[in-house]
Design an enzyme around this catalytic site. Structure first.
Site, PDB file in Angstrom:
ATOM      1  CB  SER A  96     -12.340  -4.616  -5.372  1.00  0.00           C
ATOM      2  OG  SER A  96     -10.638  -5.081  -4.846  1.00  0.00           O
ATOM      3  CG  ASP A 218      -6.210   1.465  -5.167  1.00  0.00           C
ATOM      4  OD1 ASP A 218      -6.688   0.997  -3.725  1.00  0.00           O
ATOM      5  OD2 ASP A 218      -6.733   0.729  -5.878  1.00  0.00           O
ATOM      6  CG  HIS A 246      -9.810  -0.599  -3.975  1.00  0.00           C
ATOM      7  ND1 HIS A 246      -8.881  -0.876  -4.731  1.00  0.00           N
ATOM      8  CD2 HIS A 246     -10.736  -1.886  -3.775  1.00  0.00           C
ATOM      9  CE1 HIS A 246      -9.089  -2.085  -4.911  1.00  0.00           C
ATOM     10  NE2 HIS A 246      -9.719  -2.298  -3.951  1.00  0.00           N
TER      11      HIS A 246
END
Length: 267
Positions: A96, A218, A246
């Protein structure tokens, strides 16, 4: 006074190989969320795990709200870990927001890195013009307000959304516990720095081979973002994982490890 990086960032070294894999966790997380993935990698690689200041078992007293008011402060921590442990030829694996943190570190000190692997990355989370980031400004402002007003409530809402599983699943509960364990004020600032960041203009500066792993569904990062990154990072490869949520390193660690190993073995 000399800073003890091992203590500040709670650095952990595991694995039996020589090639270094340096893992950077995402927002609201810590290094423990990598364990399902590193099980598949530790036989062949030297693995370095750490917590950003304010997360996990890092030294919270080292937190500086000015330093960490941009991702550059976190990128400097990555560089600090590399220099403290005299690492070379580093393959950085970031989840991320850590994908952009790793990118900034690699732009600043390219000689330390050989490759980047980005899991669920995004250079910008805001919808802007023709660019689809996933969130409106109002949605992010509401998220930040909820964090301030009811941090545990925010965690219980965000965990199932981000994991894309039911609120009572084991993985959702694991993620929620990790969220709650973070200092609320630090998490709030990190959230603002993360979700209002825009590093689209820096992508062209990255000169390293880069693997982009994007989940097919996602809830945080739309699939269009993976395409955008692949188009704007020169030497990049995009792989769409057939999984939801995610956190593929939690929900599908075997698949995630398989793709990473294939990429690394190709040299």
């Amino acid at each position: 006074m000399k800073i003890n990086i091992a203590e500040r960032n709670n650095v952990t070294v595991i694995g039996k190989g020589e090639q270094v894999l340096l893992f950077g966790h995402g927002f609201g997380c810590d290094q423990t969320l990598w364990h399902s993935l590193t099980t598949y990698l530790e036989e062949a690689y030297k693995i370095i795990l750490f917590d950003y200041v304010g997360a996990g078992k890092s030294d919270i007293l080292a937190y500086d709200s000015i330093k960490y008011n941009s991702l550059d402060g976190y990128a400097q921590d990555v560089i600090d870990v590399i220099e403290a442990y005299q690492l070379e030829n580093v393959i950085f694996i970031g989840h991320s927001v850590s994908s952009m943190i790793g990118m900034l570190a690699a732009i600043k000190r390219p000689q330390y890195f050989s490759k980047l692997i980005m899991i669920g990355p995004s250079p910008c989370y805001l919808n802007e013009g023709s660019y689809t980031g996933g969130f409106s400004r109002n949605e992010i402002e509401e998220l930040l307000e909820t964090m301030e007003m009811n941090f545990e409530g925010w965690a219980s809402y965000m965990a199932p959304l981000a994991m894309d599983q039911s609120s009572d699943s084991i993985l959702t509960k694991t993620l929620e516990r990790t969220f709650v364990s973070t200092n609320p004020s630090i998490a709030r600032q990190f959230a603002e720095v993360t979700f209002f960041s825009d590093y689209r203009q820096r992508l062209g500066e990255l000169q390293l081979p880069t693997l982009i792993l994007q989940c097919a569904n996602d809830s945080i990062v739309p699939i269009e973002v993976g395409d955008y990154l692949n188009e704007h990072i020169l030497d990049s490869e995009l792989v769409i994982l057939n999984t939801r949520g995610h956190y593929p390193h939690l929900s599908a660690p075997n698949l995630t490890a398989e793709i990473i190993l294939q990429y690394l073995k190709r040299g």
